[in-house]
Scaffold this motif. Structure first.
Motif, PDB file in Angstrom:
ATOM      1  N   ASN A  84       0.854  -1.187   0.000  1.00 62.03           N
ATOM      2  CA  ASN A  84       0.000   0.000   0.000  1.00 62.03           C
ATOM      3  C   ASN A  84       0.893   1.240   0.000  1.00 62.03           C
ATOM      4  OD1 ASN A  84      -2.907  -0.945   0.290  1.00 62.03           O
ATOM      5  ND2 ASN A  84      -1.889  -2.116   1.890  1.00 62.03           N
ATOM      6  N   TYR A  86       0.108   4.250   0.026  1.00 62.00           N
ATOM      7  CA  TYR A  86      -0.470   5.358   0.791  1.00 62.00           C
ATOM      8  C   TYR A  86      -1.328   4.830   1.937  1.00 62.00           C
ATOM      9  CZ  TYR A  86       0.765   7.674  -3.582  1.00 62.00           C
ATOM     10  OH  TYR A  86       1.447   8.126  -4.680  1.00 62.00           O
ATOM     11  N   CYS A  89      -7.150   7.831   1.904  1.00 66.18           N
ATOM     12  CA  CYS A  89      -7.457   7.880   0.470  1.00 66.18           C
ATOM     13  C   CYS A  89      -8.360   9.065   0.163  1.00 66.18           C
ATOM     14  CB  CYS A  89      -8.125   6.593   0.020  1.00 66.18           C
ATOM     15  SG  CYS A  89      -8.362   6.502  -1.777  1.00 66.18           S
ATOM     16  N   HIS A  91     -10.098   9.615  -2.428  1.00 59.68           N
ATOM     17  CA  HIS A  91     -11.339   9.300  -3.131  1.00 59.68           C
ATOM     18  C   HIS A  91     -12.548   9.504  -2.227  1.00 59.68           C
ATOM     19  CE1 HIS A  91      -9.312   6.621  -6.422  1.00 59.68           C
ATOM     20  NE2 HIS A  91      -9.285   7.904  -6.718  1.00 59.68           N
ATOM     21  N   CYS A  96     -15.447   2.726   2.747  1.00 62.79           N
ATOM     22  CA  CYS A  96     -14.119   2.103   2.677  1.00 62.79           C
ATOM     23  C   CYS A  96     -13.764   1.379   3.977  1.00 62.79           C
ATOM     24  CB  CYS A  96     -13.061   3.157   2.373  1.00 62.79           C
ATOM     25  SG  CYS A  96     -11.403   2.437   2.205  1.00 62.79           S
ATOM     26  N   GLU A 114      -9.698  11.101   4.617  1.00 67.19           N
ATOM     27  CA  GLU A 114      -9.713  11.633   3.255  1.00 67.19           C
ATOM     28  C   GLU A 114      -8.774  12.809   3.055  1.00 67.19           C
ATOM     29  OE1 GLU A 114     -13.790  12.547   2.151  1.00 67.19           O
ATOM     30  OE2 GLU A 114     -14.479  11.270   3.802  1.00 67.19           O
ATOM     31  N   LEU A 117      -3.331  12.382   4.397  1.00 63.90           N
ATOM     32  CA  LEU A 117      -2.833  11.213   3.678  1.00 63.90           C
ATOM     33  C   LEU A 117      -1.364  10.991   3.981  1.00 63.90           C
ATOM     34  CD1 LEU A 117      -4.434  12.057   0.214  1.00 63.90           C
ATOM     35  CD2 LEU A 117      -5.494  10.901   2.169  1.00 63.90           C
ATOM     36  N   THR A 147      -5.887   0.997   0.435  1.00 65.58           N
ATOM     37  CA  THR A 147      -6.303   2.262  -0.183  1.00 65.58           C
ATOM     38  C   THR A 147      -5.845   2.258  -1.640  1.00 65.58           C
ATOM     39  OG1 THR A 147      -4.294   3.388   0.576  1.00 65.58           O
ATOM     40  CG2 THR A 147      -6.232   3.523   1.995  1.00 65.58           C
ATOM     41  N   ASP A 148      -6.431   3.134  -2.433  1.00 69.24           N
ATOM     42  CA  ASP A 148      -6.215   3.085  -3.882  1.00 69.24           C
ATOM     43  C   ASP A 148      -4.802   3.538  -4.252  1.00 69.24           C
ATOM     44  OD1 ASP A 148      -6.425   3.481  -6.757  1.00 69.24           O
ATOM     45  OD2 ASP A 148      -8.585   3.386  -6.447  1.00 69.24           O
ATOM     46  N   GLN A 151      -4.885   6.951  -6.302  1.00 69.73           N
ATOM     47  CA  GLN A 151      -5.653   8.100  -5.851  1.00 69.73           C
ATOM     48  C   GLN A 151      -4.986   9.376  -6.356  1.00 69.73           C
ATOM     49  OE1 GLN A 151      -5.094   9.157  -1.528  1.00 69.73           O
ATOM     50  NE2 GLN A 151      -4.397   7.027  -1.416  1.00 69.73           N
ATOM     51  N   THR A 178      -8.170  -0.857  -8.492  1.00 69.67           N
ATOM     52  CA  THR A 178      -8.234   0.596  -8.476  1.00 69.67           C
ATOM     53  C   THR A 178      -9.568   1.090  -9.001  1.00 69.67           C
ATOM     54  OG1 THR A 178      -7.168   2.636  -9.241  1.00 69.67           O
ATOM     55  CG2 THR A 178      -7.202   0.797 -10.773  1.00 69.67           C
TER      56      THR A 178
END
Length: 374
Positions: A84, A86, A89, A91, A96, A114, A117, A147-148, A151, A178
């Protein structure tokens, strides 16, 4: 006596509130002490000061982690290692399941998740060192499990891209999940890896409704952009499927078949789904979100979730976490299977190839010393 300032949706953010994490000794609340009110006002606006508060900015913090590969033994997950780049996230997906992990860092699983980060700038170098260990044995590496990896901040920081470069150079297989079409930036890496059977991608798609998507996942690319990414990846020879996750009763679950059909038209050969999970703080965050955006059906949604989770809002038992239980959950599973068969999805594919892996060579004595400490 002071008035509490009510929590309300913030433009461009998913969570409504920013309650303290479960490990914090104190609880933070916003109050209006009257100083910011317009003279003669009998109440307060969204922030208690007669006007909306300024947008909450995104803050990027460097994460000084010493290792980058995370291991797991969960029977519900089809991989045993992941990366990961990050924490947190942007997004902002309200559902989540990674949100509670922000509490470990002293932050809120709400808006902090959010907006605060943590990025791992040394991820690629750490990965090189861990792959160079004598006892390392390759198996597919999963990106995007918490997490993405694509992002918005990835566009500038390119941490995910540098990780991909290490995996490409060592012939190490990987999977990616993703929501972002930013993955197309890295086709120059992914397409050659796909020809060697070393990469597989799943695009997360929760709705075809642009407005609903903006409410559920406010800073993720639009559904149309994700479908185009799916189409482009498959056209380039990168096997890319769709993950319809999560399915939320009475919110987006009615779209299951339409989502799978759209993905199949975009070239997807693989698909999966996950029923909504609400562990730890996500329960309260999700209830706040329902009250803010779907007050007319809040009770219905929560009751349906309880029907799929043994009377609770969450079910943590292995084998049930992803799909739930009860009549409603079984019906959703049957719907997925019928659509899967009708569209020719999940008919099998060759496994990713780990045999081409070559451990990276460390470039200096300093690297060797660092490796010996791992």
């Amino acid at each position: 006596m002071v008035d509490l300032i009510p929590d309300k949706p913030k433009k461009g953010r998913g969570a409504v509130s920013n309650a303290s994490g479960r490990y914090e000794p104190f609880t933070r609340v916003a109050v209006d002490d009257g100083w910011g009110r317009d003279p003669g006002s009998s109440g307060f606006g969204e922030a208690g000061f007669g006007e909306d508060p300024p947008p909450r900015p995104t803050e990027v913090i460097w994460d000084a982690t010493r290792t980058i590969i995370t291991r797991n033994t969960s029977p519900d997950i089809p991989f045993d290692r992941s990366i990961n780049p990050y924490r947190g996230c942007e997004h902002g997906c309200i559902y989540c399941f990674a949100r509670p992990s922000h509490a470990w860092l002293g932050y809120s699983p709400g808006l902090d998740f959010e907006t605060k980060l943590l990025a791992k700038p040394e991820a690629a170098e750490l990965l090189r060192r861990e792959l160079a260990r004598k006892n390392y044995r390759p198996r597919p590496m999963a990106l995007g499990t918490n997490t993405d990896p694509y992002q918005p901040i990835e566009k500038k920081l390119q941490i995910t891209r540098r990780i991909l470069e290490v995996l490409r150079d060592t012939g190490h297989p990987l999977t990616i999940v993703t929501k972002s079409n930013l993955i197309l930036r890295d086709l120059d890496i992914l397409a050659p890896m796909a020809r060697k059977r070393q990469v597989r991608v799943m695009i997360s798609l929760t709705t075809l409704d642009r407005k609903l998507s903006r409410v559920m996942e406010p800073r993720a690319p639009t559904p149309a952009q994700r479908l185009e990414a799916l189409r482009t990846l498959n056209a380039a020879g990168v096997p890319a499927g769709v993950l319809t996750a999560p399915m939320i009763p009475a919110i987006n679950d009615q779209e299951l078949e339409a989502l799978l059909e759209a993905a199949a038209r975009a070239g997807a050969a693989a698909a999966g789904y996950v029923l909504l999970r609400l562990p730890l703080e996500i329960k309260e965050l999700f209830e706040e979100w329902l009250e803010a955006h779907f007050p007319d059906r809040k009770s219905k949604v929560l009751n349906l979730i309880r029907d799929t989770r043994g009377g609770r809002l969450n079910q943590s038992e292995f084998g049930l976490r992803q799909s739930g239980s009860g009549v409603y959950a079984e019906l959703l599973g049957q719907r997925f299977k019928r659509a899967e068969q009708r569209l020719g999805l999940n008919r099998g594919s060759a496994p990713l190839d780990s045999s081409q892996f070559t451990p990276p060579k460390l470039e200096s004595e300093a690297d060797k010393k660092q490796l010996s400490l791992l």
